[in-house]
Design a protein around this motif. Sequence first.
Motif, PDB file in Angstrom:
ATOM      1  N   LYS A   6      31.929  39.940 -13.042  1.00 27.26           N
ATOM      2  CA  LYS A   6      31.212  40.975 -13.771  1.00 27.26           C
ATOM      3  C   LYS A   6      31.521  40.892 -15.260  1.00 27.26           C
ATOM      4  N   ASP A   7      30.485  40.950 -16.083  1.00 27.93           N
ATOM      5  CA  ASP A   7      30.651  40.921 -17.529  1.00 27.93           C
ATOM      6  C   ASP A   7      31.098  42.303 -17.998  1.00 27.93           C
ATOM      7  N   VAL A   8      32.273  42.360 -18.625  1.00 25.80           N
ATOM      8  CA  VAL A   8      32.804  43.653 -19.060  1.00 25.80           C
ATOM      9  C   VAL A   8      32.260  44.062 -20.424  1.00 25.80           C
ATOM     10  N   LEU A   9      31.558  43.154 -21.086  1.00 28.03           N
ATOM     11  CA  LEU A   9      31.028  43.454 -22.413  1.00 28.03           C
ATOM     12  C   LEU A   9      29.667  44.128 -22.316  1.00 28.03           C
ATOM     13  N   HIS A  92      41.279  55.420 -28.048  1.00 24.64           N
ATOM     14  CA  HIS A  92      40.617  55.601 -29.334  1.00 24.64           C
ATOM     15  C   HIS A  92      39.983  54.294 -29.809  1.00 24.64           C
ATOM     16  N   ALA A  93      38.887  54.432 -30.533  1.00 24.28           N
ATOM     17  CA  ALA A  93      38.107  53.271 -30.958  1.00 24.28           C
ATOM     18  C   ALA A  93      38.890  52.397 -31.927  1.00 24.28           C
ATOM     19  N   ARG A  94      38.717  51.093 -31.794  1.00 23.68           N
ATOM     20  CA  ARG A  94      39.313  50.134 -32.726  1.00 23.68           C
ATOM     21  C   ARG A  94      38.471  48.870 -32.735  1.00 23.68           C
ATOM     22  N   ILE A  95      38.634  48.101 -33.803  1.00 26.74           N
ATOM     23  CA  ILE A  95      37.880  46.858 -33.935  1.00 26.74           C
ATOM     24  C   ILE A  95      38.774  45.782 -34.530  1.00 26.74           C
ATOM     25  N   THR A  96      38.697  44.591 -33.957  1.00 29.54           N
ATOM     26  CA  THR A  96      39.418  43.430 -34.468  1.00 29.54           C
ATOM     27  C   THR A  96      38.419  42.459 -35.073  1.00 29.54           C
ATOM     28  N   LEU A  97      38.657  42.097 -36.326  1.00 30.00           N
ATOM     29  CA  LEU A  97      37.802  41.140 -37.022  1.00 30.00           C
ATOM     30  C   LEU A  97      38.524  39.802 -37.132  1.00 30.00           C
ATOM     31  N   VAL A 142      33.992  36.442 -39.336  1.00 33.03           N
ATOM     32  CA  VAL A 142      33.379  35.371 -38.556  1.00 33.03           C
ATOM     33  C   VAL A 142      32.821  35.954 -37.258  1.00 33.03           C
ATOM     34  N   SER A 143      33.609  36.820 -36.639  1.00 32.56           N
ATOM     35  CA  SER A 143      33.200  37.522 -35.424  1.00 32.56           C
ATOM     36  C   SER A 143      34.085  38.749 -35.281  1.00 32.56           C
ATOM     37  N   ALA A 144      33.779  39.582 -34.302  1.00 33.94           N
ATOM     38  CA  ALA A 144      34.570  40.799 -34.118  1.00 33.94           C
ATOM     39  C   ALA A 144      34.520  41.248 -32.670  1.00 33.94           C
ATOM     40  N   SER A 145      35.566  41.981 -32.278  1.00 33.25           N
ATOM     41  CA  SER A 145      35.630  42.604 -30.956  1.00 33.25           C
ATOM     42  C   SER A 145      35.797  44.101 -31.157  1.00 33.25           C
ATOM     43  N   ARG A 152      33.813  50.553 -23.095  1.00 33.51           N
ATOM     44  CA  ARG A 152      32.872  50.343 -24.205  1.00 33.51           C
ATOM     45  C   ARG A 152      33.355  49.186 -25.074  1.00 33.51           C
ATOM     46  N   ALA A 153      33.232  47.975 -24.551  1.00 34.34           N
ATOM     47  CA  ALA A 153      33.671  46.775 -25.261  1.00 34.34           C
ATOM     48  C   ALA A 153      32.453  45.966 -25.697  1.00 34.34           C
ATOM     49  N   TYR A 154      32.512  45.445 -26.921  1.00 34.68           N
ATOM     50  CA  TYR A 154      31.384  44.707 -27.488  1.00 34.68           C
ATOM     51  C   TYR A 154      31.890  43.479 -28.241  1.00 34.68           C
ATOM     52  N   ALA A 155      31.139  42.399 -28.154  1.00 42.05           N
ATOM     53  CA  ALA A 155      31.378  41.221 -28.988  1.00 42.05           C
ATOM     54  C   ALA A 155      30.364  41.257 -30.122  1.00 42.05           C
TER      55      ALA A 155
END
Length: 253
Positions: A6-9, A92-97, A142-145, A152-155
Motif C-alpha cells: 500500500k502506498d502511504v503517500l 504536528h506538521a513538519r517538512i524536510t527539504l 530539490v525535493s521535499a517530504s 498525511r504524508a506527501y512527496a
Amino acid sequence: MTEKKKDVLRETDEEARALARKLVRAARYAAIAVIDAETGHPNASRVLTGTDIDGVPVILISALAPHMAALRADPRASLLFGEVGKGDPLAHARITLKCEAREIARDGEDHARIRRRFVTRHPKSKLYVDFPDFAFFRLEPVSASLNGGFGRAYAMTADDLVISSPASEALARIEESAVAHMNSDHKEAADLYARAYGKSKKEGWVIIGLDAAGIDLANGDEIMRIDLPEVISSGDGLRQALSDFLQRAREIT
C-alpha cells in the motif's frame, strides 16, 4: 500471490502545497543537516532562516560553524521545518527539504536583497550580518517530504515550493518601499490581514515582506505567512492585489 504494498503517500494537492509553503515561510529557524567535511558523517544544527523573493530558504552562518565548511565542500543539505505543540511531537506538521546550497557573493544584487529581507525578519542579526566571516546561502530545494500529521504524508518537488512568477524581479526592486508605505500609510492593514486570514486576535502586526505569492507579517517573535488568492504576474499588479486583499479582509472582519 504477492500482495501489492500500500502506498502511504497521498497525492499532492493545493492544500498540501499551502501547508508546505506556510511551514517554510513562517519559520524563524530550522534544523539543518549537512555532510561533515572531515568525517563524512551527518552533522545537524539549528540555523536562523529567511526566504528570498522566490520563496527559497536562506540562512546566515559564520565560518566558525562546522556547517559552513561542510556546505562549501559539499552543497547537499537538508532542512527540517515545523513547530511542536502540546501532546505528541510527531502529531504536528513538519517538512524536510532536500537542498543544494549556493553561497551568495557579497558584491552582488542578490546579497543586498537577501540581507535586507533577512535583517527585517531577524532585526538582531544586524549586529553581526556584516562581519567578514559571515555568509548567506540559498538552500535551493530539490525535493521535499511533508508530514501534515498522522496519515498525511506527501512527496513534493521544487515546483511545489518555489514561487514561479515573472514579477519576482520587479517586486524585488520595489518591495522595500512597498513595505514601508504599507506600514506607514496603511498601518491597519497588517492587523486586518492577520485577523481575517490568520485568525489572530493580537494587535501590533507589521508587514516584513512581500512577494508574488503573499505577505509576511511579524508581531514580536511570531511570524505569519498569508498567501494571496493568486500569484502576482507583474510588478504593476502588487498595489491592486494588496488593495483588493485589504478590502476583502475588511468585509470578513
